[in-house]
Design a protein around this motif. Structure first.
Motif, PDB file in Angstrom:
ATOM      1  N   UNK A   1      11.115   0.270   0.572  1.00  0.00           N
ATOM      2  CA  UNK A   1      10.160  -0.742   0.121  1.00  0.00           C
ATOM      3  C   UNK A   1       9.708  -0.437  -1.294  1.00  0.00           C
ATOM      4  N   UNK A   2       9.563   0.844  -1.601  1.00  0.00           N
ATOM      5  CA  UNK A   2       9.151   1.250  -2.946  1.00  0.00           C
ATOM      6  C   UNK A   2      10.144   0.823  -4.011  1.00  0.00           C
ATOM      7  N   UNK A   3      11.435   1.023  -3.742  1.00  0.00           N
ATOM      8  CA  UNK A   3      12.420   0.647  -4.760  1.00  0.00           C
ATOM      9  C   UNK A   3      12.537  -0.882  -4.838  1.00  0.00           C
ATOM     10  N   UNK A   4      12.283  -1.576  -3.726  1.00  0.00           N
ATOM     11  CA  UNK A   4      12.306  -3.037  -3.752  1.00  0.00           C
ATOM     12  C   UNK A   4      11.188  -3.574  -4.638  1.00  0.00           C
ATOM     13  N   UNK A   5       9.994  -3.041  -4.461  1.00  0.00           N
ATOM     14  CA  UNK A   5       8.855  -3.465  -5.276  1.00  0.00           C
ATOM     15  C   UNK A   5       9.099  -3.123  -6.744  1.00  0.00           C
TER      16      UNK A   5
ATOM     17  N   UNK B   1       8.937  12.974  -0.409  1.00  0.00           N
ATOM     18  CA  UNK B   1       8.046  12.142   0.383  1.00  0.00           C
ATOM     19  C   UNK B   1       7.937  12.635   1.822  1.00  0.00           C
ATOM     20  N   UNK B   2       6.723  12.744   2.314  1.00  0.00           N
ATOM     21  CA  UNK B   2       6.467  13.104   3.702  1.00  0.00           C
ATOM     22  C   UNK B   2       6.177  11.842   4.510  1.00  0.00           C
ATOM     23  N   UNK B   3       6.723  11.791   5.711  1.00  0.00           N
ATOM     24  CA  UNK B   3       6.503  10.619   6.561  1.00  0.00           C
ATOM     25  C   UNK B   3       5.021  10.402   6.835  1.00  0.00           C
ATOM     26  N   UNK B   4       4.285  11.477   7.049  1.00  0.00           N
ATOM     27  CA  UNK B   4       2.862  11.342   7.390  1.00  0.00           C
ATOM     28  C   UNK B   4       2.065  10.698   6.258  1.00  0.00           C
ATOM     29  N   UNK B   5       2.519  10.840   5.018  1.00  0.00           N
ATOM     30  CA  UNK B   5       1.807  10.223   3.895  1.00  0.00           C
ATOM     31  C   UNK B   5       1.939   8.706   3.892  1.00  0.00           C
ATOM     32  N   UNK B   6       2.878   8.186   4.696  1.00  0.00           N
ATOM     33  CA  UNK B   6       3.059   6.736   4.783  1.00  0.00           C
ATOM     34  C   UNK B   6       2.641   6.205   6.157  1.00  0.00           C
ATOM     35  N   UNK B   7       1.908   7.011   6.916  1.00  0.00           N
ATOM     36  CA  UNK B   7       1.544   6.634   8.283  1.00  0.00           C
ATOM     37  C   UNK B   7       0.756   5.335   8.338  1.00  0.00           C
ATOM     38  N   UNK B   8       0.002   5.030   7.289  1.00  0.00           N
ATOM     39  CA  UNK B   8      -0.815   3.801   7.291  1.00  0.00           C
ATOM     40  C   UNK B   8       0.044   2.543   7.269  1.00  0.00           C
ATOM     41  N   UNK B   9       1.337   2.673   6.950  1.00  0.00           N
ATOM     42  CA  UNK B   9       2.239   1.519   6.948  1.00  0.00           C
ATOM     43  C   UNK B   9       3.178   1.505   8.156  1.00  0.00           C
ATOM     44  N   UNK B  10       3.029   2.461   9.056  1.00  0.00           N
ATOM     45  CA  UNK B  10       3.956   2.614  10.185  1.00  0.00           C
ATOM     46  C   UNK B  10       3.290   2.247  11.507  1.00  0.00           C
TER      47      UNK B  10
ATOM     48  N   UNK C   1       0.845  -1.196   0.000  1.00  0.00           N
ATOM     49  CA  UNK C   1       0.000   0.000   0.000  1.00  0.00           C
ATOM     50  C   UNK C   1       0.882   1.248   0.000  1.00  0.00           C
ATOM     51  N   UNK C   2       1.389   1.629  -1.140  1.00  0.00           N
ATOM     52  CA  UNK C   2       2.295   2.783  -1.203  1.00  0.00           C
ATOM     53  C   UNK C   2       1.543   4.089  -1.013  1.00  0.00           C
ATOM     54  N   UNK C   3       2.289   5.127  -0.662  1.00  0.00           N
ATOM     55  CA  UNK C   3       1.709   6.470  -0.591  1.00  0.00           C
ATOM     56  C   UNK C   3       1.378   6.924  -2.014  1.00  0.00           C
ATOM     57  N   UNK C   4       0.535   7.948  -2.170  1.00  0.00           N
ATOM     58  CA  UNK C   4       0.188   8.427  -3.522  1.00  0.00           C
ATOM     59  C   UNK C   4       1.408   8.810  -4.352  1.00  0.00           C
ATOM     60  N   UNK C   5       2.405   9.431  -3.724  1.00  0.00           N
ATOM     61  CA  UNK C   5       3.592   9.830  -4.481  1.00  0.00           C
ATOM     62  C   UNK C   5       4.371   8.623  -4.979  1.00  0.00           C
ATOM     63  N   UNK C   6       4.515   7.599  -4.136  1.00  0.00           N
ATOM     64  CA  UNK C   6       5.258   6.411  -4.568  1.00  0.00           C
ATOM     65  C   UNK C   6       4.463   5.638  -5.617  1.00  0.00           C
ATOM     66  N   UNK C   7       3.142   5.638  -5.517  1.00  0.00           N
ATOM     67  CA  UNK C   7       2.326   5.008  -6.554  1.00  0.00           C
ATOM     68  C   UNK C   7       2.545   5.712  -7.892  1.00  0.00           C
ATOM     69  N   UNK C   8       2.652   7.025  -7.852  1.00  0.00           N
ATOM     70  CA  UNK C   8       2.931   7.786  -9.077  1.00  0.00           C
ATOM     71  C   UNK C   8       4.327   7.481  -9.607  1.00  0.00           C
ATOM     72  N   UNK C   9       5.277   7.321  -8.693  1.00  0.00           N
ATOM     73  CA  UNK C   9       6.637   6.932  -9.066  1.00  0.00           C
ATOM     74  C   UNK C   9       6.630   5.613  -9.837  1.00  0.00           C
ATOM     75  N   UNK C  10       5.875   4.626  -9.354  1.00  0.00           N
ATOM     76  CA  UNK C  10       5.813   3.333 -10.031  1.00  0.00           C
ATOM     77  C   UNK C  10       5.253   3.463 -11.448  1.00  0.00           C
ATOM     78  N   UNK C  11       4.327   4.378 -11.646  1.00  0.00           N
ATOM     79  CA  UNK C  11       3.674   4.520 -12.949  1.00  0.00           C
ATOM     80  C   UNK C  11       4.493   5.338 -13.939  1.00  0.00           C
TER      81      UNK C  11
END
Length: 307
Positions: free
Chosen positions: A44-48, A245-254, A16-26
């Motif tokens: 985790x984003x670069x690993x995926x 990337x802001x830490x708070x945007x990834x709070x759902x994974x922390x 479940x990536x943050x919106x910015x990392x999801x955009x990075x993947x695309x």
């Protein structure tokens, strides 16, 4: 023998990536940079991204480089081993007779590609009673061709200069903690992006994989760092993209309370707060006196200086 392996990495079921990392993947940009502090999900984003690249491009070769091999083993490899591979199911376990194979203690991985899985499943269907030796023979003769490869290494020593990336040709190059490296590393890295794949549908007329690129994974450096300058100079260039990337945007994974604790830790240091929490470039040494109570009386004029 085990049944045919799965035909999809199953990343969507847990990632479940943050919106910015999801955009990075695309993004299809040739150079992509994830700039963020602690807990932003960039590793985790670069690993995926690396696993996805290897899945979609049969015969791909990826490098994950840090300043030293030891630092790779301490952190980046741990993310792959303990947070990513276990979530991808049986296809990403080294059973001794699987497409997935951990080599040299984890410095090299043979990873399943979509095409390798298809061919393996066809062979398993045709040879339901194949022995372990027969399976291993197929994996080494055919699997090695259609699987992809991921290498973990330290950046080649600087003393070799322009020739130090010789032999690093690949389809995907990832620099982790890129702020510790130099722009020359990026320049030389871009030149390594030439690798022939095993699937004609993902390669050009000469057999080279089309989907190639360099990824920078970095903590936010100062405003005069080469990474900050690169972003400024490449504005408007579709081949270069940056995500802060802001830490708070990834709070759902922390863990619960992690983001709040991090914000409290840095709230008295605005520059480090910008870097570690907000993912912004900032000059950590802003001219504020470090020894605020220093006076001439502390100079030690009465010390018995050598004559």
């Amino acid at each position: 023998m085990e049944s045919p392996i799965i035909t999809d990495p199953g990343i969507e079921s847990w990632y479940r990536p943050s919106p910015d990392i999801a955009e990075f993947h695309a993004s299809k940009a040739k150079i992509r940079a994830l700039v963020g502090g602690r807990g932003t999900g960039k590793t985790t984003g670069i690993a995926v991204e690396a696993i996805g690249h290897c899945w979609h491009n049969a015969g791909a070769k990826g490098y994950i480089l840090r300043k030293t091999q030891d630092s790779n083993e301490d952190t980046t490899l741990e993310t792959f081993d303990h947070q990513v591979f276990p979530n991808l199911g049986s296809a990403y376990r080294d059973t001794g007779v699987s497409l997935f194979k951990k080599i040299d203690g984890g410095r090299v991985f043979r990873l399943p590609s979509r095409l390798a899985v298809e061919k393996f499943n066809v062979w398993k269907h045709q040879n339901p009673r194949a022995s372990k030796v027969q399976t291993l023979t197929w994996l080494e003769a055919v699997g090695n061709i259609f699987c992809s490869w991921l290498y973990f290494a330290g950046v080649p020593e600087k003393r070799y200069r322009a020739s130090r990336f010789r032999g690093y040709e690949c389809s995907l190059l990832i620099f982790v903690e890129a702020d510790q490296l130099e722009q020359e590393d990026l320049d030389l890295g871009v030149a390594t992006l030439r690798w022939k794949g095993a699937d004609p549908t993902t390669c050009d007329a000469k057999g080279f994989i089309r989907d190639t690129g360099v990824i920078l994974d970095t903590n936010p450096p100062g405003t005069k760092h080469w990474i900050a300058r690169l972003e400024e100079e490449s504005k408007g260039d579709p081949a270069v993209r940056f995500w802060h990337l802001k830490t708070r945007d990834n709070a759902h994974n922390l863990p619960s309370g992690y983001t709040e604790a991090l914000e409290r830790q840095y709230r008295k240091n605005p520059a480090m707060y910008d870097r570690m929490v907000l993912g912004k470039y900032a000059d950590a040494f802003d001219g504020t006196p470090v020894l605020r109570e220093f006076t001439q009386a502390h100079a030690g004029l009465a010390l018995p200086w050598p004559k």
